[in-house]
Motif scaffolding. Structure first.
Motif, PDB file in Angstrom:
ATOM      1  N   ALA A   1     -56.859   9.243  54.033  1.00  0.00           N
ATOM      2  CA  ALA A   1     -56.386  10.368  53.148  1.00  0.00           C
ATOM      3  C   ALA A   1     -56.228   9.960  51.652  1.00  0.00           C
ATOM      4  CB  ALA A   1     -55.089  10.676  53.829  1.00  0.00           C
ATOM      5  N   ILE A   2     -56.352  10.986  50.741  1.00  0.00           N
ATOM      6  CA  ILE A   2     -56.078  10.814  49.314  1.00  0.00           C
ATOM      7  C   ILE A   2     -54.367  10.567  49.372  1.00  0.00           C
ATOM      8  CG2 ILE A   2     -55.982  12.022  47.166  1.00  0.00           C
ATOM      9  CD1 ILE A   2     -58.737  11.364  48.460  1.00  0.00           C
ATOM     10  N   ILE A   3     -54.004   9.434  48.540  1.00  0.00           N
ATOM     11  CA  ILE A   3     -52.754   9.071  48.870  1.00  0.00           C
ATOM     12  C   ILE A   3     -52.153   9.755  47.176  1.00  0.00           C
ATOM     13  CG2 ILE A   3     -51.246   7.159  48.682  1.00  0.00           C
ATOM     14  CD1 ILE A   3     -53.117   7.334  50.975  1.00  0.00           C
ATOM     15  N   SER A   4     -50.527  10.013  47.327  1.00  0.00           N
ATOM     16  CA  SER A   4     -49.957  10.510  46.182  1.00  0.00           C
ATOM     17  C   SER A   4     -48.459  10.118  46.780  1.00  0.00           C
ATOM     18  CB  SER A   4     -49.948  12.107  46.206  1.00  0.00           C
ATOM     19  OG  SER A   4     -49.484  12.986  47.187  1.00  0.00           O
ATOM     20  N   GLY A   5     -47.674  10.286  45.665  1.00  0.00           N
ATOM     21  CA  GLY A   5     -46.129   9.999  46.031  1.00  0.00           C
ATOM     22  C   GLY A   5     -45.435  10.499  44.740  1.00  0.00           C
ATOM     23  N   ALA A   6     -44.185  10.771  45.115  1.00  0.00           N
ATOM     24  CA  ALA A   6     -43.444  11.265  44.023  1.00  0.00           C
ATOM     25  C   ALA A   6     -43.446  10.699  42.520  1.00  0.00           C
ATOM     26  CB  ALA A   6     -41.709  10.956  44.275  1.00  0.00           C
ATOM     27  N   GLY A   7     -43.506  11.456  41.768  1.00  0.00           N
ATOM     28  CA  GLY A   7     -43.887  11.186  40.251  1.00  0.00           C
ATOM     29  C   GLY A   7     -45.354  10.447  40.026  1.00  0.00           C
TER      30      GLY A   7
ATOM     31  N   GLY B   1     -48.565   0.123  31.544  1.00  0.00           N
ATOM     32  CA  GLY B   1     -48.861   0.402  30.226  1.00  0.00           C
ATOM     33  C   GLY B   1     -47.633   0.557  29.689  1.00  0.00           C
ATOM     34  N   GLY B   2     -47.547   1.118  28.277  1.00  0.00           N
ATOM     35  CA  GLY B   2     -46.404   1.666  27.823  1.00  0.00           C
ATOM     36  C   GLY B   2     -45.958   2.797  27.996  1.00  0.00           C
ATOM     37  N   SER B   3     -47.146   3.903  28.468  1.00  0.00           N
ATOM     38  CA  SER B   3     -46.854   5.205  28.871  1.00  0.00           C
ATOM     39  C   SER B   3     -47.180   5.526  30.399  1.00  0.00           C
ATOM     40  CB  SER B   3     -47.837   6.154  27.993  1.00  0.00           C
ATOM     41  OG  SER B   3     -47.635   5.980  26.513  1.00  0.00           O
ATOM     42  N   LEU B   4     -48.181   4.654  30.858  1.00  0.00           N
ATOM     43  CA  LEU B   4     -48.726   4.967  32.190  1.00  0.00           C
ATOM     44  C   LEU B   4     -48.680   3.796  32.977  1.00  0.00           C
ATOM     45  CD1 LEU B   4     -51.378   7.854  31.289  1.00  0.00           C
ATOM     46  CD2 LEU B   4     -49.234   8.165  32.474  1.00  0.00           C
TER      47      LEU B   4
ATOM     48  N   LYS C   1     -51.021   2.191  36.518  1.00  0.00           N
ATOM     49  CA  LYS C   1     -52.263   2.539  37.287  1.00  0.00           C
ATOM     50  C   LYS C   1     -52.187   1.693  38.611  1.00  0.00           C
ATOM     51  CE  LYS C   1     -53.159   2.222  33.299  1.00  0.00           C
ATOM     52  NZ  LYS C   1     -52.475   2.320  31.991  1.00  0.00           N
ATOM     53  N   LEU C   2     -52.221   2.107  39.671  1.00  0.00           N
ATOM     54  CA  LEU C   2     -52.144   1.483  40.801  1.00  0.00           C
ATOM     55  C   LEU C   2     -53.564   1.466  41.486  1.00  0.00           C
ATOM     56  CD1 LEU C   2     -49.943   0.125  42.527  1.00  0.00           C
ATOM     57  CD2 LEU C   2     -49.862   2.065  43.888  1.00  0.00           C
ATOM     58  N   VAL C   3     -53.995   0.275  41.907  1.00  0.00           N
ATOM     59  CA  VAL C   3     -55.386   0.230  42.901  1.00  0.00           C
ATOM     60  C   VAL C   3     -55.128  -0.662  43.993  1.00  0.00           C
ATOM     61  CG1 VAL C   3     -57.710  -0.688  42.937  1.00  0.00           C
ATOM     62  CG2 VAL C   3     -56.801   0.386  40.920  1.00  0.00           C
TER      63      VAL C   3
ATOM     64  N   PHE D   1     -48.871   6.715  37.657  1.00  0.00           N
ATOM     65  CA  PHE D   1     -47.234   7.059  37.590  1.00  0.00           C
ATOM     66  C   PHE D   1     -47.104   6.933  36.028  1.00  0.00           C
ATOM     67  CE2 PHE D   1     -47.851   5.556  41.840  1.00  0.00           C
ATOM     68  CZ  PHE D   1     -46.719   6.343  42.405  1.00  0.00           C
ATOM     69  N   GLU D   2     -46.231   7.968  35.526  1.00  0.00           N
ATOM     70  CA  GLU D   2     -45.662   7.714  34.186  1.00  0.00           C
ATOM     71  C   GLU D   2     -44.739   6.311  34.186  1.00  0.00           C
ATOM     72  OE1 GLU D   2     -43.694  11.052  32.692  1.00  0.00           O
ATOM     73  OE2 GLU D   2     -45.544  12.404  32.834  1.00  0.00           O
ATOM     74  N   THR D   3     -44.789   5.560  33.183  1.00  0.00           N
ATOM     75  CA  THR D   3     -43.955   4.161  33.204  1.00  0.00           C
ATOM     76  C   THR D   3     -42.472   4.626  33.304  1.00  0.00           C
ATOM     77  OG1 THR D   3     -45.899   3.081  32.119  1.00  0.00           O
ATOM     78  CG2 THR D   3     -43.710   2.181  32.087  1.00  0.00           C
TER      79      THR D   3
END
Length: 458
Positions: free
Chosen positions: A44-50, A75-78, A80-82, A100-102
């Motif tokens: 399934a496509i994964i998602s989570g809070a935020g 990063g400073g703003s975002l 990224k998860l793999v 996610f936003e950092t």
């Protein structure tokens, strides 16, 4: 879940089979939960809070070995998860992506904790009751089982949040060099994944480029909070040759002040609806037509925000900003304390009015044009024909890609090309993911054929 999960004595000591790899394009099903937590057997496509979940997973239909690590680029703003999950309906699996936003680092850590719990279940071969679909950690999991899940972390947050990640996730954290991860990730996408790299124009928005091993040298322009420009001359042979402090963070910061937008995606949405000619001074505003002798169209921007001052002179000193429905979302009023008496008597003048959408588009163009021209100058300086644009600033946004492409084509007289990627924001995270692998992990074309044993992670 796989019927017979395997323990991995040396996590990461595997080769991933990229034969037949392809990008998933379907949308998530309407009935799927946005907070579902992935188990290694889930496709399934994964998602989570935020999080901002992307549906462009990369399917590896012939990869059968387990993958026991997760990669994150903070990063400073975002952030990224793999990560890798198994497919229930086939022998293979897929590489998953989430963002996610950092500033919501707690949401990221919570999501990673649940993902680690699911991976521990797969590694230990425990029963399905040891870790629920909601990611509850089995209290009986041993320390040795936890240590079989690794986090490959890159970006500034890999250092800033290291102690917190280590404490809250209770697994080994490997810190990887940010620039090297960007290059490793980009090389992988260029050489291994079909329909990943493309050029952009208004006439042909997505013209895909065939994967090739003959890719060096090239310039990577990575646009995150700031901008880094990296010359790559071979596998893991690179040099940062320039950059700019005016990047995605600049757009995000200024538009949050001016328009009150709460997220980067909101800003891009506003920019897509805007008309920058209401804010920018164009060549046509000065000449009344094209300036053909030097190749400038009447729609070319002569001065970003160049009309703002003139409109203020022709109106009251107040500035009103409204959204596309006409509702005022911000107003700036100047004090009358130091104004001449005659000005205070001009009650009939209306405030200068600007739409948030027009402002957003103007600023997006201003930053993109600046980056495009600097990128061209660096490519010209080092005689680099291919220019790849990566980073979460782009987000597949048509106006951004068109501006960057036009800048490179215009200044180089068509001799250089701008290339984009469908996973442009995940170069560093994918690079960190690959760094956990031994020689040749999924790399037919771009990695060294032979590497010293000391460089091989096991």
């Amino acid at each position: 879940m796989p019927s017979s999960p395997r323990r991995i004595p040396y996590p990461g000591s595997i080769r991933i089979n990229v034969e037949g790899a392809f990008i998933v394009d379907e949308e998530p099903s309407a009935g799927s939960s946005s907070n579902a937590i992935p188990l290694p057997g889930s496709a399934a496509i994964i998602s989570g809070a935020g999080s901002k979940t992307h549906n462009r997973d990369i399917v590896l239909p012939y990869h059968t070995a387990d993958v026991s690590h997760i990669a994150v680029d903070i990063g400073g703003s975002l952030a990224k998860l793999v990560y890798f999950t198994r497919d229930e309906d086939s022998v293979g699996g897929r590489i998953n992506f989430a963002m996610f936003e950092t500033e919501n680092i707690s949401d990221l850590i919570g999501f990673m904790s649940k993902l680690i719990s699911a991976k521990q279940q797969s590694i230990s071969g425990s029963s399905s009751g040891s870790s629920s679909v909601n990611g509850d950690v089995d209290q009986h999991s041993s320390a040795s089982e936890k240590q079989q899940v690794y986090i490959m972390a890159t970006g500034g947050g890999a250092y800033k949040f290291y102690d917190r990640l280590r404490q809250e996730l209770d697994v080994e954290i490997w810190q990887e060099d940010e620039m090297e991860c960007l290059i490793v990730g980009l090389d992988f996408f260029i050489t291994e994944i079909p329909f990943e790299v493309f050029t952009y124009s208004e006439q042909n928005p997505m013209s895909f480029v065939r994967a090739s091993s003959n890719i060096y040298p090239y310039l990577l322009v990575n646009i995150g909070s700031g901008v880094s420009m990296i010359m790559v001359s071979g596998p893991r042979q690179f040099k940062r040759i320039g950059g700019s402090s005016l990047g995605g963070g600049t757009l995000w910061g200024l538009l949050s002040l001016i328009t009150g937008a709460k997220s980067f995606d909101d800003m891009l949405l506003m920019a897509s609806k805007g008309d920058n000619s209401n804010v920018d001074m164009l060549v046509g505003d000065i000449y009344g037509t094209d300036y053909g002798r030097i190749g400038l169209k009447s729609s070319t921007i002569a001065s970003s925000f160049g009309k703002v001052f003139k409109k203020r002179l022709e109106s009251a000193d107040d500035v009103e900003i409204s959204d596309d429905t006409g509702i005022s979302i911000g107003i700036s009023r100047e004090s009358n304390e130091h104004k001449p008496e005659v000005d205070r008597e001009e009650k009939h003048l209306q405030p200068a009015r600007f739409k948030a959408e027009d402002i957003s588009r103007s600023l997006l163009y201003a930053i993109s044009n600046n980056i495009g021209q600097i990128a061209y100058l660096q490519a010209q300086r080092y005689n680099l024909e291919h220019i790849y644009f990566g980073g979460s600033f782009i987000r597949g946004h048509p106006q951004t890609m068109n501006t960057l492409s036009y800048a490179i084509k215009f200044w180089s007289n068509g001799e250089k090309k701008a290339f984009f990627l469908r996973h442009e924001g995940y170069l560093g995270a994918v690079g960190a993911f690959l760094k956990r692998q031994p020689t040749g992990w999924g790399r037919r074309n771009s990695m060294e054929d032979v590497r010293r044993a000391a460089d091989v992670s096991i």
